[in-house]
Design a protein around this motif. Sequence first.
Motif, PDB file in Angstrom:
ATOM      1  N   TYR A  39     109.549  55.135  12.489  1.00 45.33           N
ATOM      2  CA  TYR A  39     110.960  55.566  12.162  1.00 45.33           C
ATOM      3  C   TYR A  39     111.306  56.206  10.833  1.00 45.33           C
ATOM      4  O   TYR A  39     111.806  57.193  10.493  1.00 45.33           O
ATOM      5  CB  TYR A  39     112.103  54.873  12.689  1.00 45.33           C
ATOM      6  N   SER A  40     110.764  55.280   9.885  1.00 49.10           N
ATOM      7  CA  SER A  40     111.009  55.595   8.488  1.00 49.10           C
ATOM      8  C   SER A  40     110.261  56.608   7.974  1.00 49.10           C
ATOM      9  O   SER A  40     110.434  57.456   7.348  1.00 49.10           O
ATOM     10  CB  SER A  40     110.577  54.226   7.569  1.00 49.10           C
ATOM     11  N   ALA A  41     108.953  56.903   8.578  1.00 48.52           N
ATOM     12  CA  ALA A  41     108.075  57.956   8.200  1.00 48.52           C
ATOM     13  C   ALA A  41     108.760  59.355   8.793  1.00 48.52           C
ATOM     14  O   ALA A  41     108.688  60.334   8.212  1.00 48.52           O
ATOM     15  CB  ALA A  41     106.891  57.822   8.962  1.00 48.52           C
ATOM     16  N   MET A  42     109.409  59.392   9.920  1.00 49.06           N
ATOM     17  CA  MET A  42     110.463  60.398  10.535  1.00 49.06           C
ATOM     18  C   MET A  42     111.281  60.867   9.593  1.00 49.06           C
ATOM     19  O   MET A  42     111.575  62.027   9.487  1.00 49.06           O
ATOM     20  CB  MET A  42     110.746  60.257  11.928  1.00 49.06           C
ATOM     21  N   VAL A  43     112.081  59.838   9.156  1.00 51.92           N
ATOM     22  CA  VAL A  43     113.100  60.159   8.177  1.00 51.92           C
ATOM     23  C   VAL A  43     112.728  60.731   6.886  1.00 51.92           C
ATOM     24  O   VAL A  43     113.217  61.685   6.508  1.00 51.92           O
ATOM     25  CB  VAL A  43     114.175  58.773   7.928  1.00 51.92           C
ATOM     26  N   LYS A  44     111.398  60.393   6.310  1.00 51.28           N
ATOM     27  CA  LYS A  44     111.008  60.815   5.052  1.00 51.28           C
ATOM     28  C   LYS A  44     110.357  62.297   5.010  1.00 51.28           C
ATOM     29  O   LYS A  44     110.451  62.749   3.968  1.00 51.28           O
ATOM     30  CB  LYS A  44     109.939  59.823   4.764  1.00 51.28           C
ATOM     31  N   THR A  45     110.226  62.603   6.178  1.00 51.85           N
ATOM     32  CA  THR A  45     109.815  64.064   6.372  1.00 51.85           C
ATOM     33  C   THR A  45     110.781  64.901   5.972  1.00 51.85           C
ATOM     34  O   THR A  45     110.650  66.266   5.433  1.00 51.85           O
ATOM     35  CB  THR A  45     109.408  64.418   7.684  1.00 51.85           C
ATOM     36  N   GLY A  46     112.114  64.615   6.073  1.00 55.78           N
ATOM     37  CA  GLY A  46     113.297  65.533   5.717  1.00 55.78           C
ATOM     38  C   GLY A  46     113.565  66.664   6.813  1.00 55.78           C
ATOM     39  O   GLY A  46     114.707  67.291   6.696  1.00 55.78           O
ATOM     40  N   GLU A  47     112.918  66.489   8.026  1.00 56.94           N
ATOM     41  CA  GLU A  47     113.056  67.345   9.157  1.00 56.94           C
ATOM     42  C   GLU A  47     114.433  66.858   9.901  1.00 56.94           C
ATOM     43  O   GLU A  47     114.241  65.820  10.536  1.00 56.94           O
ATOM     44  CB  GLU A  47     112.091  67.343  10.238  1.00 56.94           C
ATOM     45  N   ARG A  48     115.490  67.628   9.759  1.00 62.12           N
ATOM     46  CA  ARG A  48     116.675  67.239  10.381  1.00 62.12           C
ATOM     47  C   ARG A  48     116.707  66.841  11.813  1.00 62.12           C
ATOM     48  O   ARG A  48     117.393  65.729  11.984  1.00 62.12           O
ATOM     49  CB  ARG A  48     117.747  68.090   9.986  1.00 62.12           C
ATOM     50  N   GLU A  49     115.880  67.441  12.432  1.00 63.86           N
ATOM     51  CA  GLU A  49     116.179  67.272  14.026  1.00 63.86           C
ATOM     52  C   GLU A  49     115.535  65.942  14.312  1.00 63.86           C
ATOM     53  O   GLU A  49     115.666  65.198  15.126  1.00 63.86           O
ATOM     54  CB  GLU A  49     115.191  68.526  14.727  1.00 63.86           C
ATOM     55  N   GLU A  50     114.463  65.615  13.414  1.00 66.79           N
ATOM     56  CA  GLU A  50     113.608  64.327  13.724  1.00 66.79           C
ATOM     57  C   GLU A  50     114.464  63.039  12.987  1.00 66.79           C
ATOM     58  O   GLU A  50     114.782  62.168  13.753  1.00 66.79           O
ATOM     59  CB  GLU A  50     112.306  64.494  12.904  1.00 66.79           C
ATOM     60  N   ILE A  51     115.220  63.410  12.079  1.00 66.49           N
ATOM     61  CA  ILE A  51     115.892  62.248  11.667  1.00 66.49           C
ATOM     62  C   ILE A  51     117.071  61.773  12.548  1.00 66.49           C
ATOM     63  O   ILE A  51     117.547  60.978  12.936  1.00 66.49           O
ATOM     64  CB  ILE A  51     116.697  62.886  10.249  1.00 66.49           C
ATOM     65  N   ALA A  52     117.640  63.125  13.191  1.00 62.53           N
ATOM     66  CA  ALA A  52     118.893  63.114  14.404  1.00 62.53           C
ATOM     67  C   ALA A  52     118.326  62.302  15.530  1.00 62.53           C
ATOM     68  O   ALA A  52     118.869  61.415  15.946  1.00 62.53           O
ATOM     69  CB  ALA A  52     119.188  64.328  14.583  1.00 62.53           C
ATOM     70  N   LYS A  53     116.872  62.434  15.717  1.00 67.66           N
ATOM     71  CA  LYS A  53     116.582  61.880  17.097  1.00 67.66           C
ATOM     72  C   LYS A  53     116.504  60.061  16.741  1.00 67.66           C
ATOM     73  O   LYS A  53     116.925  59.449  17.535  1.00 67.66           O
ATOM     74  CB  LYS A  53     115.086  62.509  17.323  1.00 67.66           C
ATOM     75  N   VAL A  54     115.845  59.805  15.364  1.00 63.29           N
ATOM     76  CA  VAL A  54     115.721  58.607  14.974  1.00 63.29           C
ATOM     77  C   VAL A  54     117.334  58.083  15.143  1.00 63.29           C
ATOM     78  O   VAL A  54     117.548  56.795  15.420  1.00 63.29           O
ATOM     79  CB  VAL A  54     115.161  58.496  13.708  1.00 63.29           C
ATOM     80  N   ALA A  55     118.163  58.560  14.629  1.00 64.42           N
ATOM     81  CA  ALA A  55     119.578  58.175  14.534  1.00 64.42           C
ATOM     82  C   ALA A  55     120.141  57.933  15.714  1.00 64.42           C
ATOM     83  O   ALA A  55     120.735  56.646  16.222  1.00 64.42           O
ATOM     84  CB  ALA A  55     120.384  59.005  13.927  1.00 64.42           C
TER      85      ALA A  55
END
Length: 166
Positions: free
Chosen positions: A91-107
């Motif tokens: 999850y942290s790796a997904m957030v660090k990409t900066g890709e908003r759609e991926e960050i929203a999925k984690v959230a």
Amino acid sequence: MFHEGDLISYSVHGVCRIDEVCVKSLAGVSKTYYELHPLSNETLKISIPVDKAPLQLQKLMGPEEAMTLIDSFMEQGIPWIDNNHERHHKYSAMVKTGEREEIAKVANTLMRKKQWSEENHKKLGNQDNQLLLSIENTLFQEMAISLNISIDDVLQAVEEKVTVKQ
């Protein structure tokens, strides 16, 4: 290229203001740098070489993208990973990409798990809770600025979309 005064999104620090574009010499090599600070922390100063910036900095999203991201919380997020270490790493790796759609999925996933936990008289784990708070302070802040509303309004809109499906 960004300019002095621009608001940008920096995946780790959220919305930042570019204070200056300047040339610095280190070890005899001159490079152009963005000097910026997060809106949430006026005292933190960050220097990023302009040639590295495309990997780390993004223009702020527009209102349409912000609304699309809010609406994305109606769908399920990403699969829950039971192993704490593995989950935090992924999850942290997904957030660090900066890709908003991926960050929203984690959230989305973390918010659903938090809601489920509370309904079952449990708590979301500390690492998960910290990651969720970090996302709220970065992605949700950017959505709020794009929509000209408060972070609390974004959080409320998102929470209305999140429901636990058993």
